[in-house]
Enzyme design. Structure first.
Site, PDB file in Angstrom:
ATOM      1  N   SER A   1      16.655   1.890 -42.298  1.00  0.00           N
ATOM      2  CA  SER A   1      16.313   3.282 -41.992  1.00  0.00           C
ATOM      3  C   SER A   1      15.390   3.430 -40.792  1.00  0.00           C
ATOM      4  O   SER A   1      15.283   4.526 -40.232  1.00  0.00           O
ATOM      5  CB  SER A   1      15.665   3.955 -43.207  1.00  0.00           C
ATOM      6  OG  SER A   1      14.474   3.275 -43.589  1.00  0.00           O
TER       7      SER A   1
ATOM      8  N   ASP B   1       7.476  11.001 -43.676  1.00  0.00           N
ATOM      9  CA  ASP B   1       7.517  11.030 -45.135  1.00  0.00           C
ATOM     10  C   ASP B   1       6.676   9.869 -45.635  1.00  0.00           C
ATOM     11  O   ASP B   1       5.819   9.380 -44.910  1.00  0.00           O
ATOM     12  CB  ASP B   1       8.965  11.001 -45.663  1.00  0.00           C
ATOM     13  CG  ASP B   1       9.753   9.793 -45.177  1.00  0.00           C
ATOM     14  OD1 ASP B   1       9.127   8.779 -44.797  1.00  0.00           O
ATOM     15  OD2 ASP B   1      10.993   9.851 -45.184  1.00  0.00           O
TER      16      ASP B   1
ATOM     17  N   HIS C   1       8.436   6.585 -43.442  1.00  0.00           N
ATOM     18  CA  HIS C   1       8.935   6.545 -42.064  1.00  0.00           C
ATOM     19  C   HIS C   1       8.018   7.253 -41.068  1.00  0.00           C
ATOM     20  O   HIS C   1       7.427   8.286 -41.394  1.00  0.00           O
ATOM     21  CB  HIS C   1      10.327   7.171 -42.021  1.00  0.00           C
ATOM     22  CG  HIS C   1      11.281   6.543 -42.991  1.00  0.00           C
ATOM     23  ND1 HIS C   1      11.545   7.083 -44.237  1.00  0.00           N
ATOM     24  CD2 HIS C   1      12.012   5.406 -42.900  1.00  0.00           C
ATOM     25  CE1 HIS C   1      12.413   6.307 -44.874  1.00  0.00           C
ATOM     26  NE2 HIS C   1      12.713   5.286 -44.087  1.00  0.00           N
TER      27      HIS C   1
END
Length: 352
Positions: free
Chosen positions: A37, A327, A330
């Site tokens: 991610s 978040d 990240h």
């Protein structure tokens, strides 16, 4: 015009000429991305998984304010790196049907959020394992040959910059998860060696397929993510130093692997992208980088929200640029930009 003014003008022109020369002689025609991610630009949008970021508030600070599948309020570090090499400021996801080989010829992303080096990590959220990313790359190679011709495609692939950013999920989502049995199968050093063996096999195959300029990104200080601070049973709210020590140890071994492969693989220019030290410094000294908050994310409470838990109903901070994290895991767009600048200035400049 006096002599001083002429000299000043000459310096400005010389600087502009230098910038033009760097752009004109840049030897990276495309950026190819593998990983999780940290670099997934939206591939997970097109597979059946809960690990998605294709809804608001993700993407709220992107060009059109719409979610892109990136786990950020805006761009990823790889997008900024692409721009730094004079390429498009967006590295598109390979599975995105809105893009074709015309766009992929100058940048393509095979990464998948929540994946790892270990296939068992990818199985947790049913995402794209690293071996499948390589299979997509093989398919991409054939498409590129059809588009550019055999000789031109071979040149593009050999001069391309390959970025590999993966490994954090193997520990946070897998090894240390109570749902996983990896910790009963391996000691931490054994699991590190297991992962490094997979990484070596991946890099060797990528080299065999024509990859030469490869950036292998280090693990970040994963014990200082808002989520791992929250779950730190020894000192809730503080960095999990066990995780950070593990990341540093793994990074030492990863750098050693990079050095060895450079000596064994003909023509290889594999570099180690150290993001750990810079990331740790930002977290510890946020005000030095004009961040107000490095403890929580901008989305919701900033402690546990990520993916579907960070959604349109979540409260978001007024200005994400003041936060290191978007978040609970990240980085924000601005932090990603700083990471890209740091990697560019410390490592990837050799490919200009």
């Amino acid at each position: 015009m006096n002599m001083s003014s002429r000299y000043s003008l000459w310096l400005v022109l010389l600087g502009l000429l230098s910038l033009y020369t760097i752009k004109a002689t840049a030897k990276v025609p495309t950026i190819v991305v593998f990983g999780d991610s940290s670099v997934d630009s939206g591939n997970n949008d097109y597979i059946l998984t809960a690990a998605k970021a294709n809804f608001r508030p993700y993407g709220c600070d992107f060009d059109n304010g719409e979610p892109t599948g990136r786990f950020s309020n805006g761009r990823l570090a790889t997008d900024y790196l692409s721009k730094a090499f004079g390429l498009p400021s967006v590295v598109p996801a390979y599975l995105d049907p809105d893009y074709g080989i015309e766009q992929f010829a100058s940048g393509v992303c095979f990464a998948s959020a929540s994946t790892g080096l270990d296939n068992a990590t990818a199985d947790i959220f049913i995402v794209i394992p690293i071996w499948q990313q390589l299979e997509y790359y093989k398919e991409y190679r054939e498409r590129l040959k059809s588009y550019q011709g055999e000789a031109k495609a071979r040149e593009t692939l050999s001069e391309a910059l390959y970025i590999v950013s993966i490994g954090t999920n193997d520990f946070i989502e897998n090894y240390y998860s109570p749902r996983s049995d990896r910790s009963s199968q391996f000691t931490v050093p054994e699991y590190e060696e297991f992962l490094l063996g997979i990484a070596e096999g991946f890099l060797r195959e990528l080299h065999a397929l024509g990859g030469r300029k490869i950036d292998v990104t280090s693990l970040p200080p994963m014990g200082c993510l808002p989520l791992t601070r929250l779950t730190n049973s020894k000192a809730v709210g503080f960095c999990n130093e066990e995780y950070n020590a593990l990341a540093r140890d793994f990074n030492v071994k990863l750098r050693r692997l990079v050095r060895r492969l450079n000596g064994e693989l003909p023509g290889a220019k594999i570099v180690y992208g150290n993001v750990y030290d810079f990331f740790a410094d930002v977290v510890q000294n946020p005000l030095s980088y004009e961040f107000r908050n490095s403890l929580t994310g901008c989305c919701g409470t900033g402690l546990f929200e990520t993916s579907f838990l960070c959604n349109a109903k979540s409260f978001t901070c007024p200005d994400a640029d003041e936060f290191v994290f978007w978040d609970s895991i990240h980085p924000t767009d601005r932090m990603n930009h700083l990471i890209a600048d740091q990697i560019m200035n410390s490592t990837l400049y050799i490919f200009l």
